[in-house]
Design a protein around this motif. Structure first.
Motif, PDB file in Angstrom:
ATOM      1  N   LEU A  15       1.072  -4.815  -4.446  1.00 38.10           N
ATOM      2  CA  LEU A  15       2.381  -5.428  -4.671  1.00 38.10           C
ATOM      3  C   LEU A  15       2.799  -6.413  -3.579  1.00 38.10           C
ATOM      4  CD1 LEU A  15       4.746  -5.541  -6.642  1.00 38.10           C
ATOM      5  CD2 LEU A  15       5.780  -3.597  -5.425  1.00 38.10           C
ATOM      6  N   PRO A  16       2.600  -6.095  -2.276  1.00 35.11           N
ATOM      7  CA  PRO A  16       3.018  -7.072  -1.250  1.00 35.11           C
ATOM      8  C   PRO A  16       2.318  -8.427  -1.403  1.00 35.11           C
ATOM      9  CG  PRO A  16       2.603  -4.939  -0.253  1.00 35.11           C
ATOM     10  CD  PRO A  16       2.127  -4.846  -1.670  1.00 35.11           C
ATOM     11  N   PHE A  17       1.017  -8.403  -1.683  1.00 35.71           N
ATOM     12  CA  PHE A  17       0.258  -9.650  -1.816  1.00 35.71           C
ATOM     13  C   PHE A  17       0.606 -10.369  -3.121  1.00 35.71           C
ATOM     14  CE2 PHE A  17      -2.288  -6.636   0.670  1.00 35.71           C
ATOM     15  CZ  PHE A  17      -2.390  -7.345   1.863  1.00 35.71           C
ATOM     16  N   TYR A  18       0.894  -9.581  -4.159  1.00 36.65           N
ATOM     17  CA  TYR A  18       1.272 -10.158  -5.460  1.00 36.65           C
ATOM     18  C   TYR A  18       2.612 -10.877  -5.344  1.00 36.65           C
ATOM     19  CZ  TYR A  18       1.346 -10.283 -10.610  1.00 36.65           C
ATOM     20  OH  TYR A  18       1.339 -10.669 -11.924  1.00 36.65           O
ATOM     21  N   ALA A  19       3.551 -10.225  -4.651  1.00 38.48           N
ATOM     22  CA  ALA A  19       4.871 -10.831  -4.453  1.00 38.48           C
ATOM     23  C   ALA A  19       4.750 -12.101  -3.598  1.00 38.48           C
ATOM     24  CB  ALA A  19       5.811  -9.836  -3.780  1.00 38.48           C
ATOM     25  N   GLU A  20       3.894 -12.045  -2.582  1.00 40.02           N
ATOM     26  CA  GLU A  20       3.682 -13.210  -1.726  1.00 40.02           C
ATOM     27  C   GLU A  20       3.096 -14.382  -2.524  1.00 40.02           C
ATOM     28  OE1 GLU A  20       1.964 -13.702   2.744  1.00 40.02           O
ATOM     29  OE2 GLU A  20       0.567 -12.881   1.267  1.00 40.02           O
ATOM     30  N   GLU A  21       2.178 -14.072  -3.433  1.00 40.75           N
ATOM     31  CA  GLU A  21       1.569 -15.101  -4.279  1.00 40.75           C
ATOM     32  C   GLU A  21       2.604 -15.785  -5.167  1.00 40.75           C
ATOM     33  OE1 GLU A  21      -1.219 -14.231  -7.733  1.00 40.75           O
ATOM     34  OE2 GLU A  21      -2.675 -14.772  -6.190  1.00 40.75           O
ATOM     35  N   LEU A  22       3.653 -15.020  -5.547  1.00 43.73           N
ATOM     36  CA  LEU A  22       4.717 -15.569  -6.390  1.00 43.73           C
ATOM     37  C   LEU A  22       5.842 -16.201  -5.568  1.00 43.73           C
ATOM     38  CD1 LEU A  22       4.968 -12.748  -9.107  1.00 43.73           C
ATOM     39  CD2 LEU A  22       3.921 -15.006  -9.357  1.00 43.73           C
ATOM     40  N   GLY A  23       5.621 -16.324  -4.261  1.00 45.30           N
ATOM     41  CA  GLY A  23       6.590 -17.000  -3.405  1.00 45.30           C
ATOM     42  C   GLY A  23       7.624 -16.098  -2.779  1.00 45.30           C
ATOM     43  N   GLY A  24       7.409 -14.783  -2.831  1.00 44.75           N
ATOM     44  CA  GLY A  24       8.372 -13.847  -2.266  1.00 44.75           C
ATOM     45  C   GLY A  24       8.278 -13.770  -0.749  1.00 44.75           C
ATOM     46  N   SER A  25       9.421 -13.599  -0.102  1.00 45.14           N
ATOM     47  CA  SER A  25       9.475 -13.440   1.350  1.00 45.14           C
ATOM     48  C   SER A  25       9.382 -11.956   1.702  1.00 45.14           C
ATOM     49  CB  SER A  25      10.792 -14.004   1.881  1.00 45.14           C
ATOM     50  OG  SER A  25      11.888 -13.226   1.406  1.00 45.14           O
ATOM     51  N   PRO A  26       9.147 -11.607   2.982  1.00 45.14           N
ATOM     52  CA  PRO A  26       9.151 -10.193   3.378  1.00 45.14           C
ATOM     53  C   PRO A  26      10.460  -9.482   3.033  1.00 45.14           C
ATOM     54  CG  PRO A  26       8.173 -11.530   5.107  1.00 45.14           C
ATOM     55  CD  PRO A  26       8.718 -12.483   4.085  1.00 45.14           C
ATOM     56  N   THR A  27      11.573 -10.202   3.175  1.00 39.40           N
ATOM     57  CA  THR A  27      12.873  -9.611   2.831  1.00 39.40           C
ATOM     58  C   THR A  27      12.946  -9.285   1.336  1.00 39.40           C
ATOM     59  OG1 THR A  27      13.970 -10.826   4.590  1.00 39.40           O
ATOM     60  CG2 THR A  27      15.371  -9.961   2.842  1.00 39.40           C
ATOM     61  N   GLU A  28      12.465 -10.218   0.509  1.00 41.23           N
ATOM     62  CA  GLU A  28      12.464  -9.990  -0.938  1.00 41.23           C
ATOM     63  C   GLU A  28      11.544  -8.835  -1.313  1.00 41.23           C
ATOM     64  OE1 GLU A  28      13.439 -14.270  -3.024  1.00 41.23           O
ATOM     65  OE2 GLU A  28      11.498 -14.039  -2.024  1.00 41.23           O
ATOM     66  N   LEU A  29      10.428  -8.701  -0.586  1.00 35.33           N
ATOM     67  CA  LEU A  29       9.526  -7.572  -0.843  1.00 35.33           C
ATOM     68  C   LEU A  29      10.234  -6.254  -0.541  1.00 35.33           C
ATOM     69  CD1 LEU A  29       6.774  -6.315  -1.506  1.00 35.33           C
ATOM     70  CD2 LEU A  29       6.132  -6.672   0.886  1.00 35.33           C
ATOM     71  N   GLY A  30      10.963  -6.222   0.575  1.00 37.58           N
ATOM     72  CA  GLY A  30      11.714  -5.024   0.915  1.00 37.58           C
ATOM     73  C   GLY A  30      12.727  -4.673  -0.160  1.00 37.58           C
ATOM     74  N   LEU A 210       8.304   7.882   8.726  1.00 36.11           N
ATOM     75  CA  LEU A 210       6.917   7.962   9.191  1.00 36.11           C
ATOM     76  C   LEU A 210       6.024   7.008   8.396  1.00 36.11           C
ATOM     77  CD1 LEU A 210       4.852  11.116  10.031  1.00 36.11           C
ATOM     78  CD2 LEU A 210       3.960   9.496   8.364  1.00 36.11           C
ATOM     79  N   GLU A 211       6.145   7.048   7.067  1.00 34.77           N
ATOM     80  CA  GLU A 211       5.300   6.213   6.211  1.00 34.77           C
ATOM     81  C   GLU A 211       5.489   4.721   6.508  1.00 34.77           C
ATOM     82  OE1 GLU A 211       4.943   9.100   2.251  1.00 34.77           O
ATOM     83  OE2 GLU A 211       6.541   7.603   2.378  1.00 34.77           O
ATOM     84  N   ALA A 212       6.715   4.345   6.855  1.00 32.34           N
ATOM     85  CA  ALA A 212       7.012   2.927   7.078  1.00 32.34           C
ATOM     86  C   ALA A 212       6.492   2.422   8.419  1.00 32.34           C
ATOM     87  CB  ALA A 212       8.523   2.697   7.001  1.00 32.34           C
ATOM     88  N   THR A 213       6.274   3.320   9.385  1.00 32.73           N
ATOM     89  CA  THR A 213       5.949   2.867  10.748  1.00 32.73           C
ATOM     90  C   THR A 213       4.583   3.316  11.250  1.00 32.73           C
ATOM     91  OG1 THR A 213       7.029   4.833  11.699  1.00 32.73           O
ATOM     92  CG2 THR A 213       8.387   2.855  11.404  1.00 32.73           C
ATOM     93  N   PHE A 214       3.954   4.275  10.593  1.00 33.05           N
ATOM     94  CA  PHE A 214       2.742   4.866  11.174  1.00 33.05           C
ATOM     95  C   PHE A 214       1.607   3.857  11.301  1.00 33.05           C
ATOM     96  CE2 PHE A 214      -1.249   7.262  11.111  1.00 33.05           C
ATOM     97  CZ  PHE A 214      -1.039   8.080  12.218  1.00 33.05           C
ATOM     98  N   ALA A 215       1.487   2.922  10.359  1.00 34.37           N
ATOM     99  CA  ALA A 215       0.413   1.926  10.433  1.00 34.37           C
ATOM    100  C   ALA A 215       0.524   1.121  11.734  1.00 34.37           C
ATOM    101  CB  ALA A 215       0.479   0.986   9.228  1.00 34.37           C
ATOM    102  N   TYR A 216       1.740   0.697  12.084  1.00 32.80           N
ATOM    103  CA  TYR A 216       1.954  -0.047  13.330  1.00 32.80           C
ATOM    104  C   TYR A 216       1.675   0.837  14.549  1.00 32.80           C
ATOM    105  CZ  TYR A 216       4.525  -3.134  10.151  1.00 32.80           C
ATOM    106  OH  TYR A 216       4.883  -3.957   9.114  1.00 32.80           O
ATOM    107  N   PRO A 333      12.847   4.006   5.489  1.00 32.05           N
ATOM    108  CA  PRO A 333      12.090   2.866   6.040  1.00 32.05           C
ATOM    109  C   PRO A 333      12.889   1.965   6.973  1.00 32.05           C
ATOM    110  CG  PRO A 333      11.494   3.212   3.744  1.00 32.05           C
ATOM    111  CD  PRO A 333      12.659   4.113   4.018  1.00 32.05           C
ATOM    112  N   PRO A 334      14.105   1.509   6.593  1.00 32.02           N
ATOM    113  CA  PRO A 334      14.838   0.672   7.552  1.00 32.02           C
ATOM    114  C   PRO A 334      15.226   1.423   8.821  1.00 32.02           C
ATOM    115  CG  PRO A 334      16.201   1.133   5.611  1.00 32.02           C
ATOM    116  CD  PRO A 334      14.824   1.598   5.301  1.00 32.02           C
ATOM    117  N   LEU A 335      15.564   2.721   8.682  1.00 32.31           N
ATOM    118  CA  LEU A 335      15.898   3.503   9.872  1.00 32.31           C
ATOM    119  C   LEU A 335      14.677   3.666  10.765  1.00 32.31           C
ATOM    120  CD1 LEU A 335      17.843   5.268  11.507  1.00 32.31           C
ATOM    121  CD2 LEU A 335      17.183   7.211  10.055  1.00 32.31           C
ATOM    122  N   GLY A 336      13.528   3.971  10.139  1.00 29.56           N
ATOM    123  CA  GLY A 336      12.293   4.109  10.912  1.00 29.56           C
ATOM    124  C   GLY A 336      11.923   2.813  11.615  1.00 29.56           C
ATOM    125  N   GLY A 337      12.076   1.697  10.902  1.00 27.84           N
ATOM    126  CA  GLY A 337      11.775   0.396  11.491  1.00 27.84           C
ATOM    127  C   GLY A 337      12.677   0.077  12.669  1.00 27.84           C
TER     128      GLY A 337
END
Length: 374
Positions: A15-30, A210-216, A333-337
């Motif tokens: 989904l993140p890459f699909y949204a990006e392909e359609l011109g979506g920004s990170p904010t729009e993905l969120g 945890l899910e939103a931040t563990f990768a970083y 996710p926003p709190l974790g971020g």
């Protein structure tokens, strides 16, 4: 639920890459991710109450059909607004799936086997999340829209299987009596069981953070890449599924749901603390699995207690519980971020603290129950 969650999981890595392909920004993905959970928050109790009134099977079919429609809309999307429309439709209709399935389990299980049944549902969900993203990642190499088509086709298959093979779990008499007993949202929270809903909220809030931040966190602390993280989350999911599918029944029969909930919260808190010590692939896999095992036994046990002790219909109860779960997933996710931006270990320290708060809430619930039984 396994087939539903495989279909849902297929689109997660794409989904993140699909949204990006359609011109979506990170904010729009969120926002795209959040709007789905928002629909779940609002409509889970609605579908739960409807299933109390008209039966589980028709509501399940609506939920699965909603997933199929949303996946095919996304597969053919040519703009971000189409993706948003698909996610809103999907969230609105698919919010019927989890509360109705849990209510179905409550209908067909005896009180002593209730936690076992809820655990099997949890295991099915966990395994769906293990296999779904892997399938999505493989087929996305052919085309970014192909995983959505596969997910939609899988939803149609699930719809057919449910329509042909699943029997209705509630009788006309039980539907009539449960409809009369349906509780309002306020009355559900006002009673002693309100503590259990908030307990689930704090557990979901900490998990989502945890899910939103563990990768970083894992990339910074241990230099792990996305492939390694995929394997780590797969190991965590399998560990949780094994415990939910095979151990919750014996554990609750021997110790009761209350002690299993308390034990699960303590293990989760220990898991959060251990995550701070991650320094390589092995420690990440072990510590995250410890957390996953503890976290995985909580919701099935909470669901079991609620469906056994609350006087309103099973669908109403499981719908409220799904709403609190969704609220935690929206805010987590926003709190974790935000916490991660302050200090990379803060999401996991706060996760341990939230676990302790959940444990205190259970103690309040137990003391209220003891007073009522006197």
């Amino acid at each position: 639920m396994f087939l539903v969650m495989v279909g849902f999981g297929i689109i997660i890595p794409v989904l993140p890459f699909y949204a990006e392909e359609l011109g979506g920004s990170p904010t729009e993905l969120g926002l795209l991710m959040a709007v789905y959970s928002l629909m779940q928050l609002i409509f889970s109790p609605v579908w739960g109450r409807i299933s109390d009134k008209i039966g589980r099977k028709p509501v399940m079919l609506v939920g699965i059909a909603g997933l199929a429609i949303s996946f095919f809309l996304m597969a053919g999307a040519n703009s971000m607004w189409t993706l948003f429309a698909a996610r809103i439709i999907g969230g609105l209709l698919s919010s019927a799936n989890m509360p109705t399935t849990m209510a179905y389990v409550a209908d067909i299980t005896t009180p002593e086997n209730r936690s076992k049944g809820m655990g099997i549902i949890g295991a099915a969900v966990g395994l769906g999340f293990v296999f779904g993203p892997a399938i999505g990642g493989i087929f996305s190499k052919t085309s970014l829209s192909l995983p959505f088509t596969i997910a939609g086709s899988l939803s149609i298959l699930t719809f057919i299987l449910v329509a042909l093979l699943l029997k209705e779990s509630s009788s006309k008499d039980s539907r009539a009596s449960q409809t009369q007993k349906n509780a309002s949202f306020y009355s559900a929270l006002k009673g002693s069981s309100g503590n259990l809903y908030f307990l689930q909220f704090f557990i979901s809030l900490s998990l989502a953070g945890l899910e939103a931040t563990f990768a970083y966190f894992a990339a910074t602390k241990a230099g792990l890449d996305t492939v390694s993280l995929g394997y780590i989350f797969m190991i965590m999911g399998l560990a949780g599924a094994v415990v939910q599918g095979g151990m919750i029944g014996p554990l609750t029969k021997k110790y009761g749901e209350g002690k299993v909930i308390q034990g699960g919260i303590l293990v989760s808190a220990i898991g959060f603390a251990l995550i701070l010590l991650v320094d390589n692939f092995i420690t990440a896999a072990i510590f995250l699995s410890i957390f996953g095992i503890g976290n995985g036994v909580i919701r099935p046990s909470v669901s079991s207690i609620l469906t056994k002790t609350v006087t309103s219909g099973h669908g109403s109860v499981t719908g409220f519980l799904s709403s609190f779960d969704s609220l935690g997933r929206i805010l987590g996710p926003p709190l974790g971020g935000l916490l991660y931006s302050i200090s990379i270990g803060l999401p996991y320290i706060s996760g341990a603290i939230l676990s302790i708060i959940a444990l205190i809430l259970y103690q309040f619930y137990r003391s209220k129950q003891e007073k009522l039984s006197l």
